[in-house]
Motif scaffolding. Structure first.
Motif, PDB file in Angstrom:
ATOM      1  N   ALA A   2      -3.968   6.318 -22.695  1.00  0.00           N
ATOM      2  CA  ALA A   2      -5.300   6.829 -23.045  1.00  0.00           C
ATOM      3  C   ALA A   2      -5.239   8.342 -23.226  1.00  0.00           C
ATOM      4  CB  ALA A   2      -6.288   6.461 -21.944  1.00  0.00           C
ATOM      5  N   PRO A   3      -6.121   8.896 -24.072  1.00  0.00           N
ATOM      6  CA  PRO A   3      -7.145   8.182 -24.844  1.00  0.00           C
ATOM      7  C   PRO A   3      -6.622   7.673 -26.180  1.00  0.00           C
ATOM      8  CG  PRO A   3      -7.426  10.533 -25.156  1.00  0.00           C
ATOM      9  CD  PRO A   3      -6.271  10.367 -24.196  1.00  0.00           C
TER      10      PRO A   3
ATOM     11  N   GLY B   6     -10.090   3.480 -21.701  1.00  0.00           N
ATOM     12  CA  GLY B   6      -9.482   4.661 -22.304  1.00  0.00           C
ATOM     13  C   GLY B   6      -9.730   4.844 -23.783  1.00  0.00           C
TER      14      GLY B   6
END
Length: 331
Positions: A35-36, A57
């Motif tokens: 993530a992201p 995420g």
């Protein structure tokens, strides 16, 4: 007043193959790259799904300027215009395209016929991201019609090469009526070899046509932004059955069921089965004593993942696809 007694479940309902694939693309991208992961527009039009992926995420954006250089970007299931594709490539993002293959089929048809000099009439809803993506495949030459009166207002530059395309999540009956008006005005219009409205939209609408006459009220699980869910509610209403659409069980109102013994339940193609089970539990809490599934078409379609994600480990993937398991047909 008497509480509801019976719940009849439409079959099929809920997730389609394109939604399954889009969600899995985001989840695998998060697992593989961390993530992201940025997603242009809601991956599918469902609040629960979007919030679930956001918690894992995913960052949902509309403007590519909001994505940092070098980031991983996923295009939503609705598809994007060529301008968005080109801008994303120019910005150097690592891109995974979650466009539903049935939407991509329409894009390919538009591109192919445009090279042959065709203009297009598109049946769809103005402002819907799928419509914007399809119309954005060309700089000009696609005329949008939302209803029969719109057909009379179309002014193509020529009529000897004119083709018809359709948003994939429309009401089958409404689209057929508009298409008939197009054929009447433009008898030589070229139509797709297979209708553009997707199999899942068709199947869920057919199930509601069977469901509605057997119940006193229809509940559609789906978010307000979901075109195919909205069409299910509209269809039940047109068939003469009171219908409501809810994003979650919390939106159900007890008075909807007063004096009504039979409740029909379905879900749009972007709504996970977990929400259907929660709605069932809520209606049972109001007094329903039985749950039965209708006989219906079993959907076995599955679309492949993008090449860069096919080998990602599936271990510990809590994919939303698992939420499509309906549980027992009889209760």
């Amino acid at each position: 007043m008497a509480p509801p007694q019976h719940i009849l479940l439409a079959e099929p309902r809920g997730f389609c193959a394109g939604v399954d694939r889009a969600i899995e693309i985001v989840e695998r991208a998060i697992q593989k790259f961390g993530a992201p992961i940025y997603v242009r527009h809601e991956i599918v039009h469902n609040t629960y799904v979007v919030n679930d992926l956001r918690a894992k995420g995913a960052v949902f954006i509309e403007m590519l300027a909001d994505v940092p250089p070098g980031a991983t970007l996923v295009f939503s299931a609705h598809g994007v215009s060529r301008a968005v594709q080109q801008e994303a490539q120019a910005r150097g993002f690592s891109i995974f395209d979650a466009t539903c293959p049935l939407v991509s089929k329409v894009h390919v048809e538009v591109a192919k016929l445009a090279k042959q000099g065709y203009e297009f009439i598109m049946i769809g809803h103005k402002g819907h991201p799928e419509v914007e993506g399809t119309m954005g495949q060309l700089e000009h030459g696609i005329h949008l019609v939302q209803d029969v009166p719109d057909v009379a207002r179309v002014r193509p530059a020529q009529t000897h090469k004119l083709a018809l395309v359709t948003q994939t999540t429309l009401s089958v009956d409404d689209a057929a009526e508009i298409a008939a008006a197009v054929r009447t005005r433009f008898p030589g219009v070229r139509e797709p070899k297979q209708q553009d409205i997707c199999y899942a939209t068709q199947n869920r609408q057919d199930a509601v046509k069977l469901l509605s006459p057997q119940v006193d009220v229809v509940i559609v699980v789906g978010s307000p932004t979901s075109s195919n869910s909205t069409r299910l509610r509209e269809l039940a209403t047109k068939l003469g059955t009171t219908a409501y659409m809810v994003d979650s069980a919390d939106e159900l109102q007890a008075e909807w069921f007063d004096g009504l013994a039979r409740v029909g339940l379905t879900a749009g193609a972007s709504a996970p089965e977990i929400l259907v089970r929660q709605v069932i539990d809520r209606i049972k809490a109001l007094g329903a004593v039985s749950v039965r599934s209708m006989a219906g078409i079993e959907e076995t379609t599955k679309f492949p993942l993008p090449k860069g994600l096919r080998m990602a480990a599936a271990t510990d993937l809590s994919t939303m696809a698992r939420m499509t398991q309906s549980g027992p047909a009889q209760e």
